[in-house]
Design a protein around this motif. Sequence first.
Motif, short mmCIF file in Angstrom:
data_model
loop_
_atom_site.label_atom_id
_atom_site.label_comp_id
_atom_site.label_asym_id
_atom_site.label_seq_id
_atom_site.Cartn_x
_atom_site.Cartn_y
_atom_site.Cartn_z
N PRO A 162 3.85 7.25 1.34
CA PRO A 162 2.62 7.19 0.53
C PRO A 162 2.94 7.48 -0.95
O PRO A 162 3.95 8.13 -1.26
N SER A 183 0.83 -1.22 0.00
CA SER A 183 0.00 0.00 0.00
C SER A 183 0.86 1.26 0.00
O SER A 183 0.33 2.37 -0.07
N VAL A 184 2.19 1.09 0.08
CA VAL A 184 3.11 2.22 0.13
C VAL A 184 4.29 1.95 -0.79
O VAL A 184 4.39 0.88 -1.40
#
Length: 672
Positions: free
Chosen positions: A493, A485-486
């Motif tokens: 992010p 997710s990163v």
Amino acid sequence: MYLRVSLPNSKTISVDADFPFDTSPLGYRVLINNTTGIVTGIATAGERQEVEFPDYKPVTTVQHIEAVRFVAKAYGLIPNLLLFELLPSEFLWRKTTVVSYTGKTPSFLDKKVLEVIEYVRSRGKMEKDKLVEKFGKDIVDKLLRMGFLKEEDLWKAPNLKVKFYSLGVSFEEALRRIGRLRKKEERLTLIAYLKDRVVSSEELSEIGVPRSVLRDLVKRGIVREEVGYVSAIRSQIKLLRQPSVELLRPLGKNSVVYGSLKKLQDMLTSLTHRNLSDERSTFVFCPSLELLSGLEDTLGSLFGERLKVISSKERPKDLVQSWFSLDEPCVLLGSQKSLLAPVKNLGTIVYFGPPDGRMHNGISYLTFLFRYSKLVGADLVVFNSVPNLYLYMAIKDGTFQGMDLSYTAQVFVLKRRGENLIDEGLKRLVDPNKSTLLLVNKAGYAYAYCERCAEICQCPVCGKMLSLSKDGSRVFCASCGYKTSVCPKCDSPVRPLGFGVEKVLEEVQETWKNLKDFDVRAMPSFWKEYEQVLVLNVDNILSVASFEAREKLFSYLFTALSVAKERLIVQTFYPEEVVFQALMKKDPKIFLEEELLERKEENLPPFTRLIVAYYKDTFDERYLIPIRKLVHWMRTVKTGSLKQVYLCVPHRNSPQVLAHVRRYKPIRLYVY
């Protein structure tokens, strides 16, 4: 006769055996010690052993064996391992114990024992190991002792059925169903690829389709799965016809031919027809199954039964039959499985497709074929949309002769403004009534871009660029299935950059509602022509920190030009880049000259060899100390759970360095 026999476990043994034929034993297959071997030499002594020669002809030639030895040494490999990696699995027999029912009448036996007897009787013969796995060792041994079953040793070839996939519903219905799903990026890429096609599981693996995505779409009925062989579903061969063109001029001993796909295909058929007229064979090698499938229809319509196809898509029986029917002049069309095929009277070896094709161990197909062509005395001709830097340098130094057949399509390079996918200039140029290929160098919705690293995120497993889902919650690799997710490098992010197949399909359906005859792909297909080709998103190739980035963009664009019959339309933020300047003038030399000069100044391939090895993060860099004096420079980068080792090596030192690198069993290895 004393023979040197190479075995799949990398060993070579000397045996004393009775060879049953009046020819040279080199290249013959040998069944020995419960495995398959190949006779690769004559020995001066050897141990007497019981062997079998199952074939009436050799499975490969002396020239192939020598080519394997040469290339294996150049890439730091054990020759026997490479030899058996190239030999089709259909020839790798193993001895196995089978059991069968003796016919003895069973009486006063319990229900379980009767079940085992009936199970074996209904199947005729079956492997003992599988029977033991199903019913247990005790009950099988008991039935053997009682005489109800008997066992014998047989040589067994592997069972090699292939899975094939096609759309189970219409393309429009597939888009509608997938549109309702949350995680749809990889699925849309697969649906676009399967449009109007039937492809094998191996072909889908080549383009990096995750198995989980495939299983899900089959389960939903969107994709149809068939188990069998391509012969059962291949289209009818057309009536034979004569090639429509003659060679423009005689090709040299080693040649590179480039230009429009149709001109290349015409040149290939003319060359092949001339060889057959001279009672010579032609070996046409394709680095991918997709290319092979595209050429099969073209060559099959011309040469009928004189076309022999050897690939993983053929029935084992058909493959073996073709393998041993190459004595007469023919056209052999093959993939990696065909590299050791014993073609007689070989006039020309053709490499058709991108010349950077490689085996999984890093060996270049073209390197192997170049060596083999020299040993067998055949011409080597490379057909592609454009030469790469290695071939262009070979043209300049006289090793190869270049032949430019030119390109037929008009080229329009449009400067993109803002983040609009389709601007007004593009809308005016597109004719919705023509067959169209939409190219988006991206799976999913957009790329995952890390502002902290100032680059597109790369997969720590396979090195490909990572995608970002539409809702921004998932970062994933469309090639190997890696998910996060990163940013995998710094845990920051990420944000979307560019656009992918999903967004293109949304915009296309909104902009051109009457555009029916179209395909959407991430990469241009070098086997099918389209009246117009639209390159909607390609600048992201330059966003990857790689010395190859500009050459990859160059190859991508000129392949798109090669398959465009009437017009090629490209959107870019950088029309002033030399790649686009070369494209607009349809002159690849403009880019090749400049790139070759820069590579020479920076001491990069093709002037040196770059080795990239991926190891687990436990890899100790001290292992590299013994080769430090053999390299120009080395660098180690930790990405996720892997360590990437970069080694810039003089060509003369690469065999020694590669052998050392392989000693520590890299997860993946790339050789440039």
